[in-house]
Design a protein around this motif. Sequence first.
Motif, PDB file in Angstrom:
ATOM      1  N   ALA A  53     -46.183 -19.915  52.201  1.00 60.04           N
ATOM      2  CA  ALA A  53     -44.590 -19.886  52.036  1.00 60.04           C
ATOM      3  C   ALA A  53     -44.427 -21.261  51.273  1.00 60.04           C
ATOM      4  N   LEU A  54     -45.006 -22.270  50.940  1.00 63.45           N
ATOM      5  CA  LEU A  54     -44.588 -23.356  49.954  1.00 63.45           C
ATOM      6  C   LEU A  54     -44.815 -22.976  48.737  1.00 63.45           C
ATOM      7  N   GLU A  55     -45.633 -22.104  48.369  1.00 63.32           N
ATOM      8  CA  GLU A  55     -45.899 -21.419  47.204  1.00 63.32           C
ATOM      9  C   GLU A  55     -44.618 -20.591  46.718  1.00 63.32           C
ATOM     10  N   LEU A  56     -44.142 -19.783  47.804  1.00 64.52           N
ATOM     11  CA  LEU A  56     -42.923 -19.002  47.592  1.00 64.52           C
ATOM     12  C   LEU A  56     -41.620 -19.822  47.398  1.00 64.52           C
ATOM     13  N   GLY A  57     -41.603 -20.960  47.824  1.00 55.96           N
ATOM     14  CA  GLY A  57     -40.503 -21.719  47.682  1.00 55.96           C
ATOM     15  C   GLY A  57     -40.084 -22.752  48.703  1.00 55.96           C
ATOM     16  N   ALA A  58     -40.608 -22.427  49.902  1.00 57.58           N
ATOM     17  CA  ALA A  58     -40.220 -23.362  50.987  1.00 57.58           C
ATOM     18  C   ALA A  58     -40.280 -25.117  50.722  1.00 57.58           C
ATOM     19  N   VAL A  59     -39.383 -25.541  51.332  1.00 57.08           N
ATOM     20  CA  VAL A  59     -39.410 -27.040  51.004  1.00 57.08           C
ATOM     21  C   VAL A  59     -40.681 -27.842  51.612  1.00 57.08           C
ATOM     22  N   ASP A  60     -40.709 -27.440  52.966  1.00 54.23           N
ATOM     23  CA  ASP A  60     -41.827 -28.267  53.881  1.00 54.23           C
ATOM     24  C   ASP A  60     -41.930 -27.610  55.060  1.00 54.23           C
ATOM     25  N   PHE A  61     -42.721 -27.977  55.854  1.00 50.97           N
ATOM     26  CA  PHE A  61     -43.105 -27.066  57.092  1.00 50.97           C
ATOM     27  C   PHE A  61     -43.152 -28.299  58.100  1.00 50.97           C
ATOM     28  N   VAL A  62     -43.064 -27.811  59.395  1.00 48.89           N
ATOM     29  CA  VAL A  62     -43.107 -28.453  60.574  1.00 48.89           C
ATOM     30  C   VAL A  62     -44.328 -27.888  61.453  1.00 48.89           C
ATOM     31  N   ALA A  63     -45.148 -28.588  61.761  1.00 47.34           N
ATOM     32  CA  ALA A  63     -46.273 -27.994  62.868  1.00 47.34           C
ATOM     33  C   ALA A  63     -45.975 -28.013  64.167  1.00 47.34           C
ATOM     34  N   LYS A  64     -45.873 -26.674  64.738  1.00 50.41           N
ATOM     35  CA  LYS A  64     -45.508 -26.601  66.284  1.00 50.41           C
ATOM     36  C   LYS A  64     -46.855 -27.148  66.774  1.00 50.41           C
ATOM     37  N   PRO A  65     -46.665 -27.810  68.051  1.00 44.37           N
ATOM     38  CA  PRO A  65     -47.673 -28.318  69.007  1.00 44.37           C
ATOM     39  C   PRO A  65     -48.462 -26.962  69.478  1.00 44.37           C
ATOM     40  N   LYS A  66     -49.700 -27.219  69.766  1.00 42.80           N
ATOM     41  CA  LYS A  66     -50.351 -26.039  70.218  1.00 42.80           C
ATOM     42  C   LYS A  66     -50.280 -25.856  71.656  1.00 42.80           C
ATOM     43  N   ILE A  67     -50.045 -26.844  72.415  1.00 38.23           N
ATOM     44  CA  ILE A  67     -49.758 -26.846  73.908  1.00 38.23           C
ATOM     45  C   ILE A  67     -48.617 -27.581  74.351  1.00 38.23           C
ATOM     46  N   ASP A  68     -48.073 -27.202  75.399  1.00 38.48           N
ATOM     47  CA  ASP A  68     -46.859 -27.890  75.965  1.00 38.48           C
ATOM     48  C   ASP A  68     -45.941 -27.858  74.967  1.00 38.48           C
ATOM     49  N   ILE A  69     -45.277 -27.055  74.137  1.00 43.60           N
ATOM     50  CA  ILE A  69     -44.565 -26.951  73.092  1.00 43.60           C
ATOM     51  C   ILE A  69     -42.935 -27.719  73.348  1.00 43.60           C
ATOM     52  N   ALA A  70     -42.603 -27.528  74.566  1.00 40.47           N
ATOM     53  CA  ALA A  70     -41.383 -28.122  75.011  1.00 40.47           C
ATOM     54  C   ALA A  70     -41.236 -29.593  74.616  1.00 40.47           C
ATOM     55  N   SER A  71     -42.425 -30.289  75.386  1.00 41.15           N
ATOM     56  CA  SER A  71     -42.176 -31.771  75.174  1.00 41.15           C
ATOM     57  C   SER A  71     -42.940 -32.250  73.707  1.00 41.15           C
ATOM     58  N   GLY A  72     -43.703 -31.294  73.240  1.00 40.04           N
ATOM     59  CA  GLY A  72     -44.201 -31.591  71.827  1.00 40.04           C
ATOM     60  C   GLY A  72     -43.247 -31.676  70.776  1.00 40.04           C
ATOM     61  N   LEU A  73     -42.420 -30.398  70.936  1.00 40.48           N
ATOM     62  CA  LEU A  73     -41.152 -30.491  69.700  1.00 40.48           C
ATOM     63  C   LEU A  73     -40.179 -31.476  69.850  1.00 40.48           C
ATOM     64  N   LYS A  74     -40.110 -32.055  71.107  1.00 43.32           N
ATOM     65  CA  LYS A  74     -39.033 -33.114  71.348  1.00 43.32           C
ATOM     66  C   LYS A  74     -39.755 -34.401  70.621  1.00 43.32           C
ATOM     67  N   GLU A  75     -40.859 -34.528  70.755  1.00 40.63           N
ATOM     68  CA  GLU A  75     -41.773 -35.871  70.099  1.00 40.63           C
ATOM     69  C   GLU A  75     -41.502 -35.646  68.798  1.00 40.63           C
ATOM     70  N   TYR A  76     -41.403 -34.363  68.232  1.00 37.72           N
ATOM     71  CA  TYR A  76     -41.438 -34.318  66.742  1.00 37.72           C
ATOM     72  C   TYR A  76     -39.946 -34.126  66.146  1.00 37.72           C
ATOM     73  N   GLY A  77     -38.850 -34.510  66.970  1.00 38.64           N
ATOM     74  CA  GLY A  77     -37.529 -34.274  66.811  1.00 38.64           C
ATOM     75  C   GLY A  77     -37.345 -34.988  65.442  1.00 38.64           C
ATOM     76  N   SER A  78     -37.577 -36.178  65.413  1.00 37.38           N
ATOM     77  CA  SER A  78     -37.438 -37.185  64.274  1.00 37.38           C
ATOM     78  C   SER A  78     -37.939 -36.467  62.908  1.00 37.38           C
ATOM     79  N   GLU A  79     -39.252 -36.077  62.977  1.00 39.03           N
ATOM     80  CA  GLU A  79     -39.921 -35.245  61.931  1.00 39.03           C
ATOM     81  C   GLU A  79     -39.072 -34.106  61.335  1.00 39.03           C
TER      82      GLU A  79
END
Length: 359
Positions: A96-122
């Motif tokens: 996807a980065l090769e195709l032109g996406a600027v960057d990516f965010v890695a979803k947490p493997k477990i406990d997605i709800a709290s994990g994504l909130k922790e990554y809010g700043s990123e």
Amino acid sequence: MKKITVIVVDDSALIRKLLTEIINSQSDMEVIGAAADPLAAREMIRELNPDVLTLDVEMPKMDGLDFLEKLMRLRPMPVVMVSTLTEKSSDVTLRALELGAVDFVAKPKIDIASGLKEYGSEIANKIRIAKSARLKRNASPSVTKSATADAVLPSIANRIASTEKLIIVGASTGGTEAIKEFLIRMPPDSPGILVTQHMPEGFTKSFANRLNSLCKISVVEAQGGERVLPGHAFIAPGHSHLLLKRSGANYMTELNQGELVSRHRPSVDVLFRSVANCAGKNAIGVILTGMGKDGAAGMLEMQKSGAYNFAQDEASCVVFGMPKEAIAAGGVNEVVSLKDMARSVLSKISSMGSHGNRV
């Protein structure tokens, strides 16, 4: 100030809800649409004309990559991929980065709800970067601690003399493609190369493997303790700083899980400091596209130790942050476009004399 407008594309209702909450909690951005698949997203983009798109990798009706490829060809816009931390997903994300996406965010493997909130700043920071990034057609968790390379490695003045040449590279946002373009031009007998790219742990091995399949040189994720030989490049793993050290007459890789430096581990400053400590004038430094100032202080240290340094020019950068800071700090000898970087580096090494191993 006009808010950054975002459309969220993800087949998970939970992820759409969480991303919407995270983005809307920022004062400078808002979600103006959320789509469960690319077909729905396509209509929203036409109608709402967002500034940035967040895009899942695996979705129904149309694969995320197929959609991204069409989007970048027909209606280029800043895209941040949202991917799970799996080997398969990391390969797809790199594509996807090769195709032109600027960057990516890695979803947490477990406990997605709290994990994504922790990554809010990123997530928010990467949306801001994407809004201002240069588009081309065709990981790291957020941290609050900032340190210098002193937190990991002291600076030393005494260096062991050697004639073996090395190429040392640092990059961040947009760096996966810039590094590929640089390394793919390296000949099989090029000097040994060390690379620090800001990237989460789950992606660096796939990144190295992909480069290895495309390049004339051997590219691997550094394990620590490898001898740095001509024709070989070592990518810093996402969990550790990559350092250069001496063992007798040889250069070796070393990994260190010390403090975050410039808010990153791996840090470009730490790699550059280690090179300044033990390679000096035998090193060529290269700083490529990226947000922030990681590498600026270390590149100046490299220059003061005798290294010759290159920075990518603004026109060819996705984000002219790290090169700009390195130039401002005074540690850059030449500013070069990405397409000319490999040739310029190899020409400089040729003018320095033999780059073969001296053992």
